[in-house]
Design a protein around this motif. Sequence first.
Motif, PDB file in Angstrom:
ATOM      1  N   SER A  68      19.595 -77.797  76.392  1.00 19.64           N
ATOM      2  CA  SER A  68      19.503 -79.256  76.360  1.00 19.64           C
ATOM      3  C   SER A  68      18.043 -79.660  76.480  1.00 19.64           C
ATOM      4  N   VAL A  69      17.764 -80.900  76.135  1.00 17.62           N
ATOM      5  CA  VAL A  69      16.417 -81.440  76.227  1.00 17.62           C
ATOM      6  C   VAL A  69      16.385 -82.385  77.419  1.00 17.62           C
ATOM      7  N   ASP A  70      15.411 -82.171  78.343  1.00 14.53           N
ATOM      8  CA  ASP A  70      15.327 -83.021  79.532  1.00 14.53           C
ATOM      9  C   ASP A  70      14.556 -84.311  79.235  1.00 14.53           C
ATOM     10  N   ASN A  71      14.353 -85.139  80.243  1.00 15.99           N
ATOM     11  CA  ASN A  71      13.688 -86.437  80.082  1.00 15.99           C
ATOM     12  C   ASN A  71      12.235 -86.317  79.629  1.00 15.99           C
ATOM     13  N   ASN A  72      11.616 -85.165  79.865  1.00 17.80           N
ATOM     14  CA  ASN A  72      10.233 -84.941  79.443  1.00 17.80           C
ATOM     15  C   ASN A  72      10.154 -84.273  78.078  1.00 17.80           C
ATOM     16  N   ASN A  73      11.266 -84.289  77.354  1.00 19.01           N
ATOM     17  CA  ASN A  73      11.363 -83.699  76.024  1.00 19.01           C
ATOM     18  C   ASN A  73      11.112 -82.192  76.022  1.00 19.01           C
ATOM     19  N   VAL A  74      11.511 -81.534  77.132  1.00 20.40           N
ATOM     20  CA  VAL A  74      11.391 -80.089  77.268  1.00 20.40           C
ATOM     21  C   VAL A  74      12.778 -79.471  77.143  1.00 20.40           C
ATOM     22  N   MET A  75      12.896 -78.451  76.288  1.00 20.48           N
ATOM     23  CA  MET A  75      14.181 -77.792  76.117  1.00 20.48           C
ATOM     24  C   MET A  75      14.439 -76.860  77.294  1.00 20.48           C
ATOM     25  N   ARG A  76      15.624 -76.957  77.875  1.00 18.75           N
ATOM     26  CA  ARG A  76      16.025 -76.140  79.017  1.00 18.75           C
ATOM     27  C   ARG A  76      17.288 -75.356  78.654  1.00 18.75           C
ATOM     28  N   MET A  77      17.365 -74.125  79.190  1.00 19.00           N
ATOM     29  CA  MET A  77      18.560 -73.313  79.008  1.00 19.00           C
ATOM     30  C   MET A  77      19.133 -73.048  80.392  1.00 19.00           C
ATOM     31  N   ARG A  78      20.462 -73.244  80.529  1.00 19.87           N
ATOM     32  CA  ARG A  78      21.092 -72.978  81.820  1.00 19.87           C
ATOM     33  C   ARG A  78      22.456 -72.337  81.601  1.00 19.87           C
ATOM     34  N   PRO A  79      22.832 -71.431  82.512  1.00 19.60           N
ATOM     35  CA  PRO A  79      24.173 -70.831  82.408  1.00 19.60           C
ATOM     36  C   PRO A  79      25.235 -71.843  82.792  1.00 19.60           C
ATOM     37  N   ILE A  80      26.391 -71.740  82.166  1.00 17.30           N
ATOM     38  CA  ILE A  80      27.553 -72.559  82.523  1.00 17.30           C
ATOM     39  C   ILE A  80      28.729 -71.623  82.762  1.00 17.30           C
ATOM     40  N   SER A  81      29.663 -72.023  83.608  1.00 17.62           N
ATOM     41  CA  SER A  81      30.769 -71.137  83.970  1.00 17.62           C
ATOM     42  C   SER A  81      31.908 -71.160  82.954  1.00 17.62           C
ATOM     43  N   GLU A  82      31.997 -72.253  82.185  1.00 22.25           N
ATOM     44  CA  GLU A  82      33.082 -72.360  81.207  1.00 22.25           C
ATOM     45  C   GLU A  82      32.738 -73.443  80.196  1.00 22.25           C
ATOM     46  N   LEU A  83      33.410 -73.383  79.065  1.00 23.13           N
ATOM     47  CA  LEU A  83      33.252 -74.387  78.025  1.00 23.13           C
ATOM     48  C   LEU A  83      34.649 -74.832  77.617  1.00 23.13           C
ATOM     49  N   ILE A  84      34.962 -76.101  77.855  1.00 26.76           N
ATOM     50  CA  ILE A  84      36.273 -76.628  77.484  1.00 26.76           C
ATOM     51  C   ILE A  84      36.240 -77.069  76.031  1.00 26.76           C
ATOM     52  N   ILE A  85      37.249 -76.671  75.297  1.00 31.10           N
ATOM     53  CA  ILE A  85      37.398 -77.069  73.902  1.00 31.10           C
ATOM     54  C   ILE A  85      38.769 -77.724  73.780  1.00 31.10           C
ATOM     55  N   ARG A  86      38.791 -78.979  73.388  1.00 31.88           N
ATOM     56  CA  ARG A  86      40.032 -79.755  73.312  1.00 31.88           C
ATOM     57  C   ARG A  86      40.798 -79.461  72.021  1.00 31.88           C
ATOM     58  N   ASN A  87      42.073 -79.749  72.046  1.00 26.30           N
ATOM     59  CA  ASN A  87      42.964 -79.595  70.900  1.00 26.30           C
ATOM     60  C   ASN A  87      42.358 -80.260  69.661  1.00 26.30           C
ATOM     61  N   GLY A  88      42.189 -79.494  68.608  1.00 26.63           N
ATOM     62  CA  GLY A  88      41.663 -80.010  67.351  1.00 26.63           C
ATOM     63  C   GLY A  88      40.150 -80.041  67.281  1.00 26.63           C
ATOM     64  N   GLU A  89      39.471 -79.726  68.369  1.00 21.48           N
ATOM     65  CA  GLU A  89      38.018 -79.774  68.422  1.00 21.48           C
ATOM     66  C   GLU A  89      37.414 -78.443  67.992  1.00 21.48           C
ATOM     67  N   THR A  90      36.240 -78.504  67.374  1.00 22.76           N
ATOM     68  CA  THR A  90      35.477 -77.313  67.037  1.00 22.76           C
ATOM     69  C   THR A  90      34.175 -77.350  67.812  1.00 22.76           C
ATOM     70  N   ARG A  91      33.868 -76.276  68.508  1.00 23.49           N
ATOM     71  CA  ARG A  91      32.585 -76.128  69.211  1.00 23.49           C
ATOM     72  C   ARG A  91      31.798 -75.060  68.489  1.00 23.49           C
ATOM     73  N   VAL A  92      30.575 -75.386  68.168  1.00 22.43           N
ATOM     74  CA  VAL A  92      29.708 -74.440  67.476  1.00 22.43           C
ATOM     75  C   VAL A  92      28.698 -73.898  68.475  1.00 22.43           C
ATOM     76  N   LEU A  93      28.717 -72.597  68.674  1.00 16.98           N
ATOM     77  CA  LEU A  93      27.726 -71.917  69.491  1.00 16.98           C
ATOM     78  C   LEU A  93      26.632 -71.501  68.521  1.00 16.98           C
ATOM     79  N   LYS A  94      25.439 -72.111  68.666  1.00 14.46           N
ATOM     80  CA  LYS A  94      24.369 -71.913  67.698  1.00 14.46           C
ATOM     81  C   LYS A  94      23.025 -71.967  68.405  1.00 14.46           C
TER      82      LYS A  94
END
Length: 151
Positions: A68-94
């Motif tokens: 994600s991009v923070d308020n200072n326009n710096v890209m940050r990477m952080r681990p997450i424990s899970e990714l919810i994907i709703r019925n009919g939704e497509t999530r692109v890991l890119k």
Amino acid sequence: MRHLLAAILFVLSTYTVAQVEVKDAWVRSTVPGSTTTAAYMSLHAQDNIKLFGAYSPIAKTIELHKMSVDNNNVMRMRPISELIIRNGETRVLKPGSYHFMLRDLNRELKVGEVVPLTLMIGQASGAFVDQKIELRVEAAAQQPADSTMPH
């Protein structure tokens, strides 16, 4: 708890396991001496699901990450424990977004090499993994040019 073992998925193919369709999976090849890489794919949910993580015999650790991009326009990477994907939704890991980070690789990954990768999926309402999706993903230096994955 049910366990479902899927067949083989090569880059640019599609595979559907119960509630999830996986498309355009690939893993970035490594440069000499590198011990980390990333894996990408498109996941389409046919039910509300959680993506809990992944594992592979080539990496000591695999983390699900969000860029994600923070308020200072710096890209940050952080681990997450899970990714919810709703019925009919497509999530692109890119690149630059959600992705799997493969750490402490036990070898270099060359372009064209096939990497085993197991995804851990569960019901969005549950707190446990109830499916494993076995993939065999091709390594590439960059996103395959003929990929149908949105950029």
